[in-house]
Structures are given as structure tokens and as C-alpha cells.
Design a protein around this motif. Sequence first.
Motif, PDB file in Angstrom:
ATOM      1  N   GLY A   1      -3.456  -2.857  -6.975  1.00 40.20           N
ATOM      2  CA  GLY A   1      -2.432  -2.675  -7.993  1.00 40.20           C
ATOM      3  C   GLY A   1      -1.923  -1.237  -7.992  1.00 40.20           C
ATOM      4  N   PRO A   2      -1.076  -0.900  -8.951  1.00 37.45           N
ATOM      5  CA  PRO A   2      -0.681  -1.749 -10.080  1.00 37.45           C
ATOM      6  C   PRO A   2       0.280  -2.860  -9.652  1.00 37.45           C
ATOM      7  CG  PRO A   2       0.523   0.321 -10.144  1.00 37.45           C
ATOM      8  CD  PRO A   2      -0.472   0.454  -9.029  1.00 37.45           C
ATOM      9  N   PHE A   3       0.163  -4.008 -10.341  1.00 37.31           N
ATOM     10  CA  PHE A   3       1.016  -5.147 -10.065  1.00 37.31           C
ATOM     11  C   PHE A   3       2.039  -5.324 -11.185  1.00 37.31           C
ATOM     12  CE2 PHE A   3      -3.266  -6.253  -8.351  1.00 37.31           C
ATOM     13  CZ  PHE A   3      -2.947  -6.196  -7.004  1.00 37.31           C
TER      14      PHE A   3
ATOM     15  N   ASN B   1       4.440  -1.009  -4.014  1.00 41.55           N
ATOM     16  CA  ASN B   1       4.231  -0.082  -2.895  1.00 41.55           C
ATOM     17  C   ASN B   1       2.949   0.710  -3.087  1.00 41.55           C
ATOM     18  OD1 ASN B   1       6.536  -0.894  -1.601  1.00 41.55           O
ATOM     19  ND2 ASN B   1       7.824   0.658  -2.572  1.00 41.55           N
ATOM     20  N   SER B   2       1.841  -0.024  -3.100  1.00 42.34           N
ATOM     21  CA  SER B   2       0.548   0.606  -3.332  1.00 42.34           C
ATOM     22  C   SER B   2      -0.369   0.394  -2.137  1.00 42.34           C
ATOM     23  CB  SER B   2      -0.090   0.022  -4.602  1.00 42.34           C
ATOM     24  OG  SER B   2      -0.187  -1.387  -4.489  1.00 42.34           O
ATOM     25  N   LYS B   3      -1.602   0.853  -2.251  1.00 37.95           N
ATOM     26  CA  LYS B   3      -2.576   0.749  -1.176  1.00 37.95           C
ATOM     27  C   LYS B   3      -2.785  -0.717  -0.780  1.00 37.95           C
ATOM     28  CE  LYS B   3      -7.227   2.405  -0.053  1.00 37.95           C
ATOM     29  NZ  LYS B   3      -8.435   3.080  -0.601  1.00 37.95           N
ATOM     30  N   TYR B   4      -2.842  -0.964   0.514  1.00 35.20           N
ATOM     31  CA  TYR B   4      -3.046  -2.298   1.063  1.00 35.20           C
ATOM     32  C   TYR B   4      -1.972  -3.296   0.618  1.00 35.20           C
ATOM     33  CZ  TYR B   4      -7.470  -0.571   2.804  1.00 35.20           C
ATOM     34  OH  TYR B   4      -8.418   0.156   3.467  1.00 35.20           O
TER      35      TYR B   4
ATOM     36  N   ASP C   1      10.640  -6.806   1.219  1.00 37.27           N
ATOM     37  CA  ASP C   1      10.071  -8.147   1.262  1.00 37.27           C
ATOM     38  C   ASP C   1       9.290  -8.438  -0.015  1.00 37.27           C
ATOM     39  OD1 ASP C   1      11.026  -8.689   3.850  1.00 37.27           O
ATOM     40  OD2 ASP C   1       9.312  -7.674   4.759  1.00 37.27           O
ATOM     41  N   LEU C   2       9.440  -9.661  -0.524  1.00 36.79           N
ATOM     42  CA  LEU C   2       8.737 -10.045  -1.746  1.00 36.79           C
ATOM     43  C   LEU C   2       7.310 -10.466  -1.396  1.00 36.79           C
ATOM     44  CD1 LEU C   2       8.623 -10.579  -4.746  1.00 36.79           C
ATOM     45  CD2 LEU C   2       9.650 -12.849  -4.334  1.00 36.79           C
ATOM     46  N   PHE C   3       6.369  -9.621  -1.788  1.00 35.93           N
ATOM     47  CA  PHE C   3       4.945  -9.875  -1.592  1.00 35.93           C
ATOM     48  C   PHE C   3       4.328 -10.180  -2.955  1.00 35.93           C
ATOM     49  CE2 PHE C   3       3.700  -7.560   2.597  1.00 35.93           C
ATOM     50  CZ  PHE C   3       4.776  -8.145   3.242  1.00 35.93           C
ATOM     51  N   LEU C   4       3.609 -11.293  -3.040  1.00 36.86           N
ATOM     52  CA  LEU C   4       2.927 -11.674  -4.269  1.00 36.86           C
ATOM     53  C   LEU C   4       1.436 -11.817  -3.993  1.00 36.86           C
ATOM     54  CD1 LEU C   4       5.332 -14.536  -5.464  1.00 36.86           C
ATOM     55  CD2 LEU C   4       5.434 -12.113  -6.093  1.00 36.86           C
ATOM     56  N   THR C   5       0.658 -11.806  -5.061  1.00 35.69           N
ATOM     57  CA  THR C   5      -0.768 -12.096  -4.932  1.00 35.69           C
ATOM     58  C   THR C   5      -1.230 -12.815  -6.180  1.00 35.69           C
ATOM     59  OG1 THR C   5      -2.919 -11.148  -4.335  1.00 35.69           O
ATOM     60  CG2 THR C   5      -1.617  -9.923  -5.940  1.00 35.69           C
ATOM     61  N   ALA C   6      -2.372 -13.485  -6.084  1.00 38.28           N
ATOM     62  CA  ALA C   6      -2.901 -14.235  -7.217  1.00 38.28           C
ATOM     63  C   ALA C   6      -3.166 -13.307  -8.401  1.00 38.28           C
ATOM     64  CB  ALA C   6      -4.184 -14.948  -6.806  1.00 38.28           C
TER      65      ALA C   6
ATOM     66  N   GLY D   1      -1.141 -13.314  -1.461  1.00 40.25           N
ATOM     67  CA  GLY D   1      -2.567 -13.047  -1.316  1.00 40.25           C
ATOM     68  C   GLY D   1      -3.376 -14.020  -2.165  1.00 40.25           C
ATOM     69  N   LEU D   2      -4.504 -14.461  -1.642  1.00 42.18           N
ATOM     70  CA  LEU D   2      -5.287 -15.499  -2.309  1.00 42.18           C
ATOM     71  C   LEU D   2      -6.592 -14.998  -2.914  1.00 42.18           C
ATOM     72  CD1 LEU D   2      -4.791 -18.357   0.330  1.00 42.18           C
ATOM     73  CD2 LEU D   2      -3.547 -18.012  -1.818  1.00 42.18           C
ATOM     74  N   THR D   3      -6.870 -13.706  -2.803  1.00 39.04           N
ATOM     75  CA  THR D   3      -8.126 -13.164  -3.321  1.00 39.04           C
ATOM     76  C   THR D   3      -7.855 -11.918  -4.165  1.00 39.04           C
ATOM     77  OG1 THR D   3      -8.621 -11.539  -1.591  1.00 39.04           O
ATOM     78  CG2 THR D   3      -9.143 -13.846  -1.100  1.00 39.04           C
ATOM     79  N   ASP D   4      -8.918 -11.432  -4.785  1.00 36.00           N
ATOM     80  CA  ASP D   4      -8.806 -10.172  -5.535  1.00 36.00           C
ATOM     81  C   ASP D   4      -9.402  -9.003  -4.750  1.00 36.00           C
ATOM     82  OD1 ASP D   4     -11.462 -10.816  -5.696  1.00 36.00           O
ATOM     83  OD2 ASP D   4     -11.612 -10.725  -7.883  1.00 36.00           O
ATOM     84  N   ILE D   5      -9.634  -9.205  -3.445  1.00 34.04           N
ATOM     85  CA  ILE D   5     -10.199  -8.136  -2.622  1.00 34.04           C
ATOM     86  C   ILE D   5      -9.222  -7.685  -1.539  1.00 34.04           C
ATOM     87  CG2 ILE D   5     -12.626  -8.695  -2.998  1.00 34.04           C
ATOM     88  CD1 ILE D   5     -12.599 -10.339  -0.442  1.00 34.04           C
ATOM     89  N   GLY D   6      -7.951  -8.059  -1.682  1.00 31.73           N
ATOM     90  CA  GLY D   6      -6.958  -7.672  -0.702  1.00 31.73           C
ATOM     91  C   GLY D   6      -6.078  -6.556  -1.226  1.00 31.73           C
ATOM     92  N   ASN D   7      -4.928  -6.917  -1.755  1.00 35.67           N
ATOM     93  CA  ASN D   7      -3.955  -5.937  -2.220  1.00 35.67           C
ATOM     94  C   ASN D   7      -4.446  -5.183  -3.447  1.00 35.67           C
ATOM     95  OD1 ASN D   7      -2.336  -8.862  -1.770  1.00 35.67           O
ATOM     96  ND2 ASN D   7      -1.828  -7.218  -0.353  1.00 35.67           N
TER      97      ASN D   7
END
Length: 263
Positions: free
Chosen positions: A121-123, A137-140, A180-185, A113-119
Motif C-alpha cells: 500500500g497505500p491502496f 505507485n508504491s513498492k512492489y 495500467d489499472l492494477f488491483l489487488t484483493a 493480486g490474490l494475496t496480501d503478501i504481494g503488492n
Amino acid sequence: MIVNSSDGFEDCWEPFFTLLKKNWPDFDYSLILNTEFKNYSFDGLKIVSSKVHEGILDRKLSWSECLIKAIELVDTPLILYVQEDYFIEKPVLKDTIDEFSRLMEGGVIKYIGLTDIGNFGPFKNYEHDKRLVVVGNSKYRISTQAALWDKDTLLSYLRPAENGWMFEIFGTQRAKRRSDLFLTANRLMYSSKNNPIITYMHTGIIKGQWHENIPELFKKENISIDVSLRGIYKPKAFLRRKFETGRKLLNNPLRFIIGMLGK
């Protein structure tokens, strides 16, 4: 890059690509604009219009079906996903996106993910790169905000009967049952207010109407468009929005159950 759209949002294309070219002047990715029947071009950009509905006259394809058909046109393993109303407001950190793309080349990372308005937390910390955090395994967990996707992974989460809103809700439930490994900024390094990778209001069109800040943005950027044709969206109270969300889920109980249980 896939700019996910449909012919009914044609009025967004000129503003979107105007701001893309301004804020990403060295843009050099392959570019697909997801349309139903229409062609579109913009000076200085090599745009392929998907025209996914061409030849299909007996029914209207769903949001997911249109996106699936557009993805099938992609000849690279990675996709940068955006939508036509993500009007870019500041210079894009292209080098950062390129670096994140290279991290995905091994196939282990499926999404960034490239923004702070997508996925949400908690991360968790990502031990291999402090610029990124792990989406749990959280919202969005599944989000349609700007992101890098492994093409096959994105396809695997899409279901033909779902619209974009259902894809986020039900796709998140499917994603919670997969590893699946999902990451975000990392929000401590990249946020809308501090060092954003890609900046746009969330989102330009809401329920078919322009975001209330769009007229000011377009005026500032000398973009001429008659916003009265769509009208300006007036935000609703929190409880009313929650009620409408629940009503949508219950309108089709079978689809709700399938979406929650689908793998």
C-alpha cells in the motif's frame, strides 16, 4: 494457470500439485508447468510441460526469457500466475478467482493480486467493487506473487535480461510510469489470517533452501521428501538482507541503470 518453474526445482512439483489437487479439487483451468527440458505429469491434472529450453544448447535462457516463452504458449487472454514453491495450505476460493477473472474480460483491468503478501500500500478504494483496491505507485507494484494477469500486459513488462527479483524491482519502476489499472484483493476482506483467496507460505524456497516451516507442512500433509538435500533456510538479520540487496544492485551498474530507466 502458469506454474513458473525450472528443472532445478523438480523436487517441488510433486508437493505443489499434491496440494493443488487437495485444496482445489474442482480445478479446471488449462495448466502449463514451465520447465526447461523435462516433462511432468500428475494424476488427475492435464499438465503441459513447456520445455522452453528444448533445442537451445548454446546458452542458458534467463528467468524472464523462460517465462516469455511459456506465456507465448498461452492461448487465453488471462493468466493465473503462480510459482512452484507456492504450496497451497488451505482450500482455494475458486469462485472468487473466477469472478475476478470475469471482471478482467473487458480488458480495462490489467492485473489482480490474490494475496496480501504481494503488492504494498497505500491502496485506494476501487469504486466498482469493494472486494478490490487500486495498487498505486508504491513498492512492489509489480509482484511475482499469485495473481491474475492480462497476458499481453505481463509480456510488456518482462525484459529478457532480468531474473525474477529484477523483474519485481525494475518492473515496478516501469509500471510507475504507466497508467495500467492494477488491483489487488482488499486486505479488509481477504487476508492470510482471515478468508484468504489462496494461501501459501512466502515462499516455500528461499535462496535455494526450504522455508523453515516446510518440514512441518509436508509432515502434516503426508508428503515424503528429503529436505536435507536442499537444507533449511535460516533467516538473516534485516540490515544484512538490505546490505545484500544493495550489493546485488551495484554488481552491475549498467543493468541497474537500464532497469530503472527502461520503459
